[in-house]
Design an enzyme around this catalytic site. Structure first.
Site, mmCIF file in Angstrom:
data_model
loop_
_atom_site.group_PDB
_atom_site.id
_atom_site.type_symbol
_atom_site.label_atom_id
_atom_site.label_comp_id
_atom_site.label_asym_id
_atom_site.label_seq_id
_atom_site.Cartn_x
_atom_site.Cartn_y
_atom_site.Cartn_z
ATOM 1 N N GLY A 19 7.977 -1.046 0.918
ATOM 2 C CA GLY A 19 6.598 -1.210 1.360
ATOM 3 C C GLY A 19 5.667 -0.397 0.487
ATOM 4 C CG ASP A 51 5.947 2.695 -4.337
ATOM 5 O OD1 ASP A 51 4.824 2.205 -4.134
ATOM 6 O OD2 ASP A 51 6.546 2.623 -5.424
ATOM 7 C CG ASP A 93 -4.906 3.686 11.736
ATOM 8 O OD1 ASP A 93 -5.517 2.660 12.108
ATOM 9 O OD2 ASP A 93 -4.433 3.808 10.590
ATOM 10 N NE ARG A 136 -3.889 -1.148 10.287
ATOM 11 C CZ ARG A 136 -4.786 -1.490 11.188
ATOM 12 N NH1 ARG A 136 -4.777 -2.694 11.690
ATOM 13 N NH2 ARG A 136 -5.710 -0.636 11.599
ATOM 14 C CG ASN A 137 -0.618 2.012 11.513
ATOM 15 O OD1 ASN A 137 -0.140 1.761 10.409
ATOM 16 N ND2 ASN A 137 -1.883 2.338 11.690
ATOM 17 C CG ASP A 170 1.158 4.808 9.123
ATOM 18 O OD1 ASP A 170 1.003 5.661 8.236
ATOM 19 O OD2 ASP A 170 1.539 3.661 8.912
HETATM 20 P P1 AMP Z 1 2.891 2.834 5.825
HETATM 21 O O1 AMP Z 1 2.505 3.499 4.571
HETATM 22 O O2 AMP Z 1 3.484 3.776 6.815
HETATM 23 O O3 AMP Z 1 1.809 1.970 6.406
HETATM 24 O O4 AMP Z 1 4.102 1.844 5.446
HETATM 25 C C1 AMP Z 1 3.937 0.672 4.665
HETATM 26 C C2 AMP Z 1 5.049 -0.314 4.987
HETATM 27 O O5 AMP Z 1 6.329 0.250 4.670
HETATM 28 C C3 AMP Z 1 5.152 -0.692 6.476
HETATM 29 O O6 AMP Z 1 4.324 -1.755 6.815
HETATM 30 C C4 AMP Z 1 6.623 -1.079 6.605
HETATM 31 O O7 AMP Z 1 6.836 -2.397 6.185
HETATM 32 C C5 AMP Z 1 7.306 -0.136 5.640
HETATM 33 N N1 AMP Z 1 7.796 1.071 6.352
HETATM 34 C C6 AMP Z 1 7.123 2.227 6.586
HETATM 35 N N2 AMP Z 1 7.873 3.107 7.273
HETATM 36 C C7 AMP Z 1 9.057 2.498 7.481
HETATM 37 C C8 AMP Z 1 10.272 2.892 8.168
HETATM 38 N N3 AMP Z 1 10.379 4.076 8.770
HETATM 39 N N4 AMP Z 1 11.288 1.994 8.191
HETATM 40 C C9 AMP Z 1 11.158 0.791 7.606
HETATM 41 N N5 AMP Z 1 10.062 0.364 6.967
HETATM 42 C C10 AMP Z 1 9.016 1.200 6.904
#
Ligand code: AMP
Length: 390
Positions: free
Chosen positions: A142, A148, A254, A258-259, A272
């Site tokens: 993601g 990343d 937030d 999505r979170n 998040d």
């Molecule tokens: P974020 O920066 O937390 O919004 O994460 C961006 C994307 O990464 C999310 O929409 C998920 O698809 C993936 N992601 C974030 N945290 C996790 C996690 N703990 N396990 C699996 N995928 C994650």
């Protein structure tokens, strides 16, 4: 599968955990000069530039005077002389510690900010520091706003890793990580540990949520796959996490589908914490997710558990509409004025009346009359899925 111990202590709530203790944040030129008194050649600190917001200033004591060097931020890189470029402030400081390279002196002694502790020390002391050598980064899953998200392996456990390369951003994420050290609930994405690298990078390691974000999950499965019991279960999962945050006086700020992430065994967990509590002072209203944020939070930055309740109502609407974007067909700029006048979204197609009633309660304009998460959880847990569609 061996699991990683999470029996660590919360981070010190009284001290600012700092990735670079010579970074003093928003202080003026005069305050910097006072901090670098008495003069000592090579004594230095960095601060946010007051004249050029977004840039930094390096202040160095030299032969009884303080020199202020503007550090420009250009195309994601930092530079003083536009010849040497650095990925972050730590790398810049490291360079000028070795060699003056055009400055009045090389950097010799950092002026440390009082009331801060070094991030690495604090994470080690509290038991949250993980060993970089034991972390294998496998692939990117993601893209967050600042770096990343990767899937990795830590001592045989599949983990998610947020990788942040820029130290100023890393500092903001340390706030996220320190909030996470204080929270533990089955419906909150669990922090497993943190790695702070000497060159300013930060890795935040959390439990891996195999089914990704709730909004993507809802959209990709849709109503043919997800039944009413499943939607109700997600709603309750999130509500329980929020009831826990409410009881511990944490405001998320937030909350949105999505979170929220979904685990392999279909448990929804809130993630998040970037904006939770500590980050509040720097919150820029222009960046707020307008459709999820309560009117009083948009108007007066009045964030509270009750503004989270408002967002929870929107999240419920997202769940029952299988991931649609809220306020469909209303132009973004018209959303706030209409909501302020009392407009509420219609129930999503097929949404049970009892659930829609909960949404509408969450969107009560009068903050005092808006229900608490405790009340909402009570109400939702009394709905029996099989009765919903009778
Ligand atoms: P974020 O920066 O937390 O919004 O994460 C961006 C994307 O990464 C999310 O929409 C998920 O698809 C993936 N992601 C974030 N945290 C996790 C996690 N703990 N396990 C699996 N995928 C994650």
């Amino acid at each position: 599968m061996r699991s990683i111990s999470v029996l660590s202590l919360p981070l010190s709530p009284l001290l600012l955990v700092s990735i670079s203790r010579w970074f003093h944040g928003k202080i003026t030129r005069e305050q910097a000069e006072l901090l670098l008194y008495p003069p000592e050649t090579g004594l230095f600190l960095a601060r946010e530039s007051t004249n050029y917001p977004g840039d930094y200033t390096l202040c160095v004591s030299c032969d009884g005077k303080v020199e202020h060097y503007r550090i420009i931020y250009h195309n994601g890189k930092l530079s003083i002389d536009e010849e040497e470029f650095f990925q972050n402030l730590m790398q810049l400081v490291e360079h000028y510690t070795k060699d003056a390279d055009g400055l009045c002196t090389r950097l010799i002694k950092p002026k440390l900010m009082e009331g801060t502790v070094a991030a690495q020390d604090e994470f080690s002391r509290s038991g949250w520091a993980l060993n970089r050598k034991e972390l294998k980064l496998i692939q990117t899953i993601g893209k967050g706003e600042f770096g990343d998200v990767m899937v990795g392996d830590y001592r045989g456990t599949k983990v998610a890793v947020k990788c942040i390369k820029h130290d100023a951003t890393a500092q903001a994420f340390i706030a996220e990580a320190s909030v996470m050290t204080q929270l533990r609930h089955n419906n909150l994405v669990q922090l497993l540990g943190v790695i702070v690298e000497e060159r300013g990078s930060l890795y935040i390691v959390t439990e891996y949520m195999a089914k990704g974000s709730l909004v993507d999950y809802l959209r990709s499965r849709g109503r043919t796959v997800l039944g009413g019991d499943c939607l109700l279960k997600f709603s309750l999962d999130v509500c329980e996490a929020m009831e826990y945050l409410e009881a511990n006086n944490f405001v998320h700020r937030d909350l949105a589908a999505r979170n929220v992430l979904v685990s392999d065994d279909n448990i929804a967990k809130v993630s998040d914490f970037g904006l939770t509590k500590e980050a509040s002072s720097t919150q820029d209203t222009a960046k707020l997710p307008v459709k999820w944020t309560s009117p009083e939070a948009l108007r007066e930055k009045r964030f509270s558990t009750k503004s989270d309740v408002w967002s929870y109502g929107i999240l419920l609407w997202e769940i029952y509409s299988f991931g649609r974007v809220p306020y469909p067909r209303i132009p973004l700029k018209e959303v706030v004025p209409r909501v302020e006048k009392g407009y509420k979204m219609d129930a999503p197609d097929g949404c049970p009346v009892v659930v829609y009633d909960v949404m509408k309660q969450c969107w009560t304009l009068d903050v005092g009359l808006r229900p608490s998460f405790r009340m909402l959880r009570d109400k939702l847990s009394h709905i029996r899925a099989k009765e919903l569609y009778l």
